[in-house]
Enzyme design. Structure first.
Site, PDB file in Angstrom:
ATOM      1  N   ASN A  97       0.829  -1.207   0.000  1.00  0.00           N
ATOM      2  CA  ASN A  97       0.000   0.000   0.000  1.00  0.00           C
ATOM      3  C   ASN A  97       0.862   1.255   0.000  1.00  0.00           C
ATOM      4  O   ASN A  97       1.923   1.288   0.614  1.00  0.00           O
ATOM      5  CB  ASN A  97      -0.912   0.013   1.232  1.00  0.00           C
ATOM      6  CG  ASN A  97      -1.815  -1.202   1.268  1.00  0.00           C
ATOM      7  OD1 ASN A  97      -1.998  -1.863   0.250  1.00  0.00           O
ATOM      8  ND2 ASN A  97      -2.379  -1.510   2.427  1.00  0.00           N
ATOM      9  N   ILE A  98       0.354   2.279  -0.639  1.00  0.00           N
ATOM     10  CA  ILE A  98       1.088   3.552  -0.660  1.00  0.00           C
ATOM     11  C   ILE A  98       0.568   4.487   0.435  1.00  0.00           C
ATOM     12  O   ILE A  98       1.100   5.561   0.641  1.00  0.00           O
ATOM     13  CB  ILE A  98       1.006   4.222  -2.046  1.00  0.00           C
ATOM     14  CG1 ILE A  98      -0.456   4.536  -2.418  1.00  0.00           C
ATOM     15  CG2 ILE A  98       1.657   3.346  -3.105  1.00  0.00           C
ATOM     16  CD1 ILE A  98      -0.575   5.456  -3.624  1.00  0.00           C
ATOM     17  N   HIS A 114       5.885  -0.816  -2.899  1.00  0.00           N
ATOM     18  CA  HIS A 114       5.368  -0.163  -4.104  1.00  0.00           C
ATOM     19  C   HIS A 114       5.430   1.363  -3.998  1.00  0.00           C
ATOM     20  O   HIS A 114       4.732   2.073  -4.710  1.00  0.00           O
ATOM     21  CB  HIS A 114       3.922  -0.610  -4.388  1.00  0.00           C
ATOM     22  CG  HIS A 114       3.823  -2.047  -4.795  1.00  0.00           C
ATOM     23  ND1 HIS A 114       2.651  -2.760  -4.811  1.00  0.00           N
ATOM     24  CD2 HIS A 114       4.779  -2.931  -5.200  1.00  0.00           C
ATOM     25  CE1 HIS A 114       2.876  -4.007  -5.202  1.00  0.00           C
ATOM     26  NE2 HIS A 114       4.158  -4.137  -5.437  1.00  0.00           N
ATOM     27  N   CYS A 122      12.097  12.501  -9.914  1.00  0.00           N
ATOM     28  CA  CYS A 122      12.384  13.087 -11.224  1.00  0.00           C
ATOM     29  C   CYS A 122      12.850  11.971 -12.147  1.00  0.00           C
ATOM     30  O   CYS A 122      13.792  11.244 -11.827  1.00  0.00           O
ATOM     31  CB  CYS A 122      13.465  14.158 -11.110  1.00  0.00           C
ATOM     32  SG  CYS A 122      13.971  14.797 -12.718  1.00  0.00           S
ATOM     33  N   CYS A 141      11.789  20.090 -11.817  1.00  0.00           N
ATOM     34  CA  CYS A 141      12.584  19.363 -10.815  1.00  0.00           C
ATOM     35  C   CYS A 141      13.448  20.367 -10.045  1.00  0.00           C
ATOM     36  O   CYS A 141      14.209  21.126 -10.655  1.00  0.00           O
ATOM     37  CB  CYS A 141      13.477  18.319 -11.489  1.00  0.00           C
ATOM     38  SG  CYS A 141      14.617  17.549 -10.320  1.00  0.00           S
ATOM     39  N   GLY A 181      -5.112  -9.124   3.574  1.00  0.00           N
ATOM     40  CA  GLY A 181      -5.803  -8.210   2.649  1.00  0.00           C
ATOM     41  C   GLY A 181      -5.127  -8.034   1.308  1.00  0.00           C
ATOM     42  O   GLY A 181      -5.108  -6.940   0.769  1.00  0.00           O
ATOM     43  N   LEU A 209     -10.486 -11.206   3.443  1.00  0.00           N
ATOM     44  CA  LEU A 209     -11.948 -11.227   3.442  1.00  0.00           C
ATOM     45  C   LEU A 209     -12.474 -12.573   2.950  1.00  0.00           C
ATOM     46  O   LEU A 209     -13.449 -13.107   3.456  1.00  0.00           O
ATOM     47  CB  LEU A 209     -12.468 -10.091   2.543  1.00  0.00           C
ATOM     48  CG  LEU A 209     -13.955  -9.812   2.591  1.00  0.00           C
ATOM     49  CD1 LEU A 209     -14.389  -9.420   3.993  1.00  0.00           C
ATOM     50  CD2 LEU A 209     -14.316  -8.713   1.604  1.00  0.00           C
ATOM     51  N   GLU A 210     -11.781 -13.114   1.950  1.00  0.00           N
ATOM     52  CA  GLU A 210     -12.213 -14.396   1.360  1.00  0.00           C
ATOM     53  C   GLU A 210     -10.973 -15.142   0.871  1.00  0.00           C
ATOM     54  O   GLU A 210      -9.915 -14.525   0.729  1.00  0.00           O
ATOM     55  CB  GLU A 210     -13.174 -14.125   0.206  1.00  0.00           C
ATOM     56  CG  GLU A 210     -12.540 -13.232  -0.831  1.00  0.00           C
ATOM     57  CD  GLU A 210     -13.526 -12.584  -1.789  1.00  0.00           C
ATOM     58  OE1 GLU A 210     -14.733 -12.675  -1.554  1.00  0.00           O
ATOM     59  OE2 GLU A 210     -13.042 -12.005  -2.771  1.00  0.00           O
TER      60      GLU A 210
HETATM   61  N1  APR Z   1     -10.523  -7.108   5.123  1.00  0.00           N
HETATM   62  C1  APR Z   1      -9.651  -8.007   4.628  1.00  0.00           C
HETATM   63  N2  APR Z   1      -9.471  -8.230   3.319  1.00  0.00           N
HETATM   64  C2  APR Z   1     -10.219  -7.500   2.456  1.00  0.00           C
HETATM   65  C3  APR Z   1     -11.149  -6.539   2.895  1.00  0.00           C
HETATM   66  C4  APR Z   1     -11.294  -6.353   4.304  1.00  0.00           C
HETATM   67  N3  APR Z   1     -12.145  -5.469   4.827  1.00  0.00           N
HETATM   68  N4  APR Z   1     -11.736  -5.979   1.803  1.00  0.00           N
HETATM   69  C5  APR Z   1     -11.190  -6.575   0.738  1.00  0.00           C
HETATM   70  N5  APR Z   1     -10.280  -7.495   1.112  1.00  0.00           N
HETATM   71  C6  APR Z   1      -9.443  -8.365   0.284  1.00  0.00           C
HETATM   72  C7  APR Z   1     -10.066  -8.758  -1.032  1.00  0.00           C
HETATM   73  O1  APR Z   1     -10.843  -9.946  -0.886  1.00  0.00           O
HETATM   74  C8  APR Z   1      -8.836  -9.000  -1.917  1.00  0.00           C
HETATM   75  O2  APR Z   1      -8.411 -10.352  -1.859  1.00  0.00           O
HETATM   76  O3  APR Z   1      -8.284  -7.632  -0.050  1.00  0.00           O
HETATM   77  C9  APR Z   1      -7.754  -8.095  -1.296  1.00  0.00           C
HETATM   78  C10 APR Z   1      -7.391  -6.879  -2.123  1.00  0.00           C
HETATM   79  O4  APR Z   1      -6.818  -7.294  -3.310  1.00  0.00           O
HETATM   80  P1  APR Z   1      -6.323  -6.239  -4.430  1.00  0.00           P
HETATM   81  O5  APR Z   1      -7.402  -5.256  -4.699  1.00  0.00           O
HETATM   82  O6  APR Z   1      -5.816  -7.026  -5.580  1.00  0.00           O
HETATM   83  O7  APR Z   1      -5.133  -5.441  -3.698  1.00  0.00           O
HETATM   84  P2  APR Z   1      -3.620  -5.870  -3.512  1.00  0.00           P
HETATM   85  O8  APR Z   1      -3.466  -7.340  -3.372  1.00  0.00           O
HETATM   86  O9  APR Z   1      -3.064  -5.006  -2.442  1.00  0.00           O
HETATM   87  O10 APR Z   1      -2.989  -5.416  -4.892  1.00  0.00           O
HETATM   88  C11 APR Z   1      -1.601  -5.556  -5.098  1.00  0.00           C
HETATM   89  O11 APR Z   1      -1.756  -4.410  -7.188  1.00  0.00           O
HETATM   90  O12 APR Z   1      -2.495  -2.727  -8.578  1.00  0.00           O
HETATM   91  C12 APR Z   1      -1.495  -3.145  -7.761  1.00  0.00           C
HETATM   92  O13 APR Z   1       0.152  -1.760  -6.881  1.00  0.00           O
HETATM   93  C13 APR Z   1      -1.177  -2.190  -6.643  1.00  0.00           C
HETATM   94  O14 APR Z   1      -0.235  -2.698  -4.498  1.00  0.00           O
HETATM   95  C14 APR Z   1      -1.257  -3.043  -5.407  1.00  0.00           C
HETATM   96  C15 APR Z   1      -1.079  -4.449  -5.955  1.00  0.00           C
END
Ligand code: APR
Length: 243
Positions: A97-98, A114, A122, A141, A181, A209-210
């Protein structure tokens, strides 16, 4: 520090799901960012070369939303900060996460693989500096004075994530690997679980979450919203003298 004795290190990989309950959308859920915006346009080097203004406008808008929402860390970020303070071994958070929510919750040992909101790079001289200002194709810059080559210091698709040596170092020493997550779709982060599984005596846990596609690679699985499942899991680690 290499840890020969004492409790094994813990590496926690976090993704967008941990910040969802703080009001930040994930990328690949049905309401996720990549279902609304074409990632090729805004998160690749090709997209940057095609249309810099489009890329910069996208991040300016995202930054504005971040600010307006006054995002706050949630119970999952807070539990991980507590883990770092109270656990007797090393705890390393590797986040995709950023956002600054881990730091806002009090975590110190955080690697933003990331990149991180609030930093600009720059493309000409490589200088990285803190900035919350909106960027435009006229931005200059401060170091080399080149115009129109400043971009957010965020890793795009096709670019190498940051601080990989430190990350693989921590993965090589850990006894517990937690993924929280994250959908496990983006490498190299998605491959960390396989990397640690090469060693004996490493426990791997998916908290999400799943179930994700990587689910079979984890020893243990806990499903539900991060704010509900992470605090009790941290409690369990802290109470478990065997870890
Ligand atoms: N609690 C726990 N998990 C959750 C929740 C919650 N409240 N809400 C959603 N999720 C889960 C979703 O089920 C999913 O599996 O979080 C996950 C999010 O997945 P992505 O949207 O793919 O995010 P992420 O895995 O962080 O993406 C990786 O992709 O686009 C790039 O650079 C971006 O860092 C990012 C990278």
């Amino acid at each position: 520090m290499h840890q020969e004795y004492g409790p094994p290190g813990i590496v926690v990989l976090t993704g967008a799901g941990i910040s969802k309950e703080s009001g930040i959308d994930t990328f690949r859920d049905p309401d996720g960012l990549w279902n609304r915006v074409n990632l090729e346009d805004v998160a690749t080097l090709d997209g940057w070369h095609r249309d810099k203004k489009k890329v910069l406008d996208f991040y300016n808008e995202a930054r504005g939303l971040f600010r307006a929402a006054r995002i706050m860390p949630n119970a999952a970020h807070e539990a991980l900060a507590r883990l770092e303070t109270e656990y007797r071994g090393d705890v390393t958070i590797v986040t995709q996460n950023i956002d600054p929510l881990h730091e806002m919750a009090g975590s110190k040992n955080v690697i933003h693989m990331h990149g991180r909101e609030g930093k600009v790079r720059c493309m000409t001289c490589g200088t990285i500096f803190p900035s919350d200002a909106d960027l435009s194709i006229d931005s200059v810059c401060p170091e080399c004075r080149t115009v129109g080559e400043l971009r957010p210091n965020i890793v795009w698709f096709g670019e190498e994530p940051m601080r990989l040596d430190e990350i693989y170092g921590a993965l090589g020493r850990c006894g517990l690997f937690m993924a929280i997550g994250t959908s496990g779709q983006v490498y190299p982060a998605a491959g960390f679980v396989l990397h640690v599984r090469r060693r004996a005596r490493v426990r791997t846990v998916e908290l999400n979450l799943e179930p994700t596609e990587n689910q079979p690679l984890f020893d243990e699985h806990i499903y539900g919203p991060a704010t509900r499942i992470v605090p009790p899991y941290v409690e369990r680690i802290l109470a478990d003298t065997a870890i």
